[in-house]
Design an enzyme around this catalytic site. Structure first.
Site, PDB file in Angstrom:
ATOM      1  N   LYS A 107      26.223  48.062  44.438  1.00 35.38           N
ATOM      2  CA  LYS A 107      25.332  47.102  45.096  1.00 35.38           C
ATOM      3  C   LYS A 107      24.508  47.766  46.192  1.00 35.38           C
ATOM      4  CE  LYS A 107      26.141  43.328  42.777  1.00 35.38           C
ATOM      5  NZ  LYS A 107      25.081  42.804  41.894  1.00 35.38           N
ATOM      6  N   TYR A 121      32.094  48.378  43.180  1.00 30.35           N
ATOM      7  CA  TYR A 121      31.130  47.271  43.327  1.00 30.35           C
ATOM      8  C   TYR A 121      30.259  47.493  44.567  1.00 30.35           C
ATOM      9  CZ  TYR A 121      29.569  42.349  43.653  1.00 30.35           C
ATOM     10  OH  TYR A 121      28.831  41.200  43.717  1.00 30.35           O
TER      11      TYR A 121
HETATM   12  N1  NAD Z   1      29.387  34.847  42.897  1.00 26.11           N
HETATM   13  C1  NAD Z   1      29.386  35.542  44.010  1.00 26.11           C
HETATM   14  O1  NAD Z   1      30.143  35.250  44.944  1.00 26.11           O
HETATM   15  C2  NAD Z   1      28.430  36.674  44.187  1.00 26.11           C
HETATM   16  C3  NAD Z   1      28.297  37.255  45.460  1.00 26.11           C
HETATM   17  C4  NAD Z   1      27.417  38.309  45.632  1.00 26.11           C
HETATM   18  C5  NAD Z   1      26.680  38.790  44.568  1.00 26.11           C
HETATM   19  N2  NAD Z   1      26.834  38.219  43.345  1.00 26.11           N
HETATM   20  C6  NAD Z   1      26.060  38.781  42.263  1.00 26.11           C
HETATM   21  O2  NAD Z   1      25.403  37.765  41.559  1.00 26.11           O
HETATM   22  C7  NAD Z   1      25.241  38.160  40.195  1.00 26.11           C
HETATM   23  C8  NAD Z   1      25.759  37.061  39.290  1.00 26.11           C
HETATM   24  O3  NAD Z   1      27.112  36.823  39.622  1.00 26.11           O
HETATM   25  P1  NAD Z   1      27.857  35.474  39.177  1.00 26.11           P
HETATM   26  O4  NAD Z   1      28.913  35.254  40.176  1.00 26.11           O
HETATM   27  O5  NAD Z   1      26.861  34.425  38.896  1.00 26.11           O
HETATM   28  O6  NAD Z   1      28.549  35.998  37.828  1.00 26.11           O
HETATM   29  P2  NAD Z   1      29.062  35.235  36.515  1.00 26.11           P
HETATM   30  O7  NAD Z   1      30.231  36.035  36.050  1.00 26.11           O
HETATM   31  O8  NAD Z   1      29.225  33.789  36.731  1.00 26.11           O
HETATM   32  O9  NAD Z   1      27.857  35.498  35.497  1.00 26.11           O
HETATM   33  C9  NAD Z   1      27.535  36.788  35.094  1.00 26.11           C
HETATM   34  C10 NAD Z   1      26.912  36.762  33.717  1.00 26.11           C
HETATM   35  O10 NAD Z   1      26.591  38.125  33.367  1.00 26.11           O
HETATM   36  C11 NAD Z   1      26.944  38.333  32.003  1.00 26.11           C
HETATM   37  N3  NAD Z   1      27.196  39.754  31.789  1.00 26.11           N
HETATM   38  C12 NAD Z   1      28.216  40.494  32.285  1.00 26.11           C
HETATM   39  N4  NAD Z   1      28.129  41.753  31.846  1.00 26.11           N
HETATM   40  C13 NAD Z   1      27.040  41.827  31.054  1.00 26.11           C
HETATM   41  C14 NAD Z   1      26.423  42.871  30.304  1.00 26.11           C
HETATM   42  N5  NAD Z   1      26.957  44.092  30.272  1.00 26.11           N
HETATM   43  N6  NAD Z   1      25.303  42.591  29.627  1.00 26.11           N
HETATM   44  C15 NAD Z   1      24.768  41.349  29.642  1.00 26.11           C
HETATM   45  N7  NAD Z   1      25.304  40.314  30.317  1.00 26.11           N
HETATM   46  C16 NAD Z   1      26.425  40.542  31.016  1.00 26.11           C
HETATM   47  C17 NAD Z   1      28.179  37.477  31.795  1.00 26.11           C
HETATM   48  O11 NAD Z   1      28.396  37.200  30.435  1.00 26.11           O
HETATM   49  C18 NAD Z   1      27.848  36.239  32.622  1.00 26.11           C
HETATM   50  O12 NAD Z   1      27.172  35.272  31.839  1.00 26.11           O
HETATM   51  C19 NAD Z   1      25.961  39.509  40.063  1.00 26.11           C
HETATM   52  O13 NAD Z   1      25.031  40.540  40.214  1.00 26.11           O
HETATM   53  C20 NAD Z   1      26.923  39.491  41.238  1.00 26.11           C
HETATM   54  O14 NAD Z   1      27.289  40.770  41.671  1.00 26.11           O
HETATM   55  C21 NAD Z   1      27.694  37.188  43.132  1.00 26.11           C
END
Ligand code: NAD
Length: 265
Positions: A160, A156
């Site tokens: 990133k 990851y």
């Molecule tokens: N939540 C956190 O703490 C956090 C922190 C830093 C970065 N992020 C980043 O934010 C972004 C969203 O994270 P989140 O926490 O909202 O995630 P989440 O799991 O709540 O939502 C992710 C969505 O992506 C979809 N998805 C996953 N793989 C897929 C694929 N191969 N094709 C199409 N859709 C796909 C899932 O079905 C889901 O609806 C990501 O890039 C994550 O790395 C999140």
């Protein structure tokens, strides 16, 4: 409205940060293509956007498959005529192992979905829409985990970090073509994704919150507020940047508190 008449596409729009961004873009006047492999979730978000008076379409794609990335961009273009904002946001990652314990398949799948797909979607959007239009915005959801290392998240972290530098390269190479590209680096945000990663969320999340100078997790809307600015014309001179949205987490060196003086001192 800050995105009046804009056409936006977001991946991973069925949940968490992507859902908050999709709703925010639509609220501000954009027509939004909500891409996800979870169609039930994508349809729910689209229906709620429409019920609130917004414009949206759901599109099913697994962004780890290049043909499906091409198809999602084509869908947005065929449906709405052009593409102003591509927001790469969906991810997959192996987690919970040290670097030397990750298997090759898990590593490669992480790179396919969380890095290569971001480049491929940008490539497709630039070549099929944004160069012809002479304008466009690409937003990439990276992470504070792309700026520094975390334990047990090697793939990851690497994906990133790649997204952060991909955003810079696209920004400089296409700056004179009217295309802006920026990375957003959230810290821990209260999403289904974060809650799902931590099997024992109840035990782990308070510790995570405590490690953040603001003393709490972020909310998806707090990331969407930043994405909205970057997507809008208000950010017309902002490109190639990496904006952290992390309650101060990345500002801390990680050193233990001196003489018992903690964040409440
Ligand atoms: N939540 C956190 O703490 C956090 C922190 C830093 C970065 N992020 C980043 O934010 C972004 C969203 O994270 P989140 O926490 O909202 O995630 P989440 O799991 O709540 O939502 C992710 C969505 O992506 C979809 N998805 C996953 N793989 C897929 C694929 N191969 N094709 C199409 N859709 C796909 C899932 O079905 C889901 O609806 C990501 O890039 C994550 O790395 C999140």
């Amino acid at each position: 409205m800050r995105l009046a008449n804009k056409i936006c596409l977001i991946t991973g729009g069925a949940s968490g940060i992507g859902e908050a961004c999709a709703r925010t873009y639509a609220r501000e006047g954009a027509a939004v293509t909500v891409v996800d492999r979870n169609m039930e979730g994508a349809r729910r978000v689209v229906e709620e956007i429409r019920a609130a008076g917004g414009k949206a379409e759901a599109f099913e794609a697994n962004i780890g498959v290049p043909e499906q990335v091409e198809a999602m961009i084509k869908f947005a273009l065929d449906t709405f005529g052009h593409l102003d904002v591509l927001h790469n946001n969906a991810i997959y990652s192996v987690m919970g192992q040290r670097a030397a314990d990750i298997d090759l398949k898990g590593w490669q799948r992480t790179m396919d979905v969380s890095l290569t797909a971001y480049w491929y979607a940008a490539r497709t959007a630039i070549n099929t829409a944004m160069l012809k239009q002479g304008k466009g915005v690409i937003l990439n959801t990276a992470s504070v985990s792309g700026i520094a290392g975390d334990y047990m998240q090697c793939a990851y972290n690497v994906a990133k970090a790649g997204v952060v530098n991909l955003s810079r390269v696209i920004a400089i190479e296409y700056a004179r073509k009217g295309i802006r590209c920026n990375a957003i680096c959230p810290g821990p945000i209260r999403t289904p994704g974060l809650l799902g990663v931590s099997g024992n969320a109840a035990k782990w999340l308070p510790q995570v919150a405590e490690s953040i100078p603001m003393g709490r997790l972020g909310e998806p809307q707090e990331v969407a507020n930043v994405a909205l600015f970057l997507a809008s014309n208000e950010a017309s001179f902002v490109t190639g940047t990496t904006i952290v949205v992390d309650g101060g987490l990345n500002a801390h060196s990680g050193m233990a508190y001196a003489r018992g003086r903690g964040p409440d001192w």
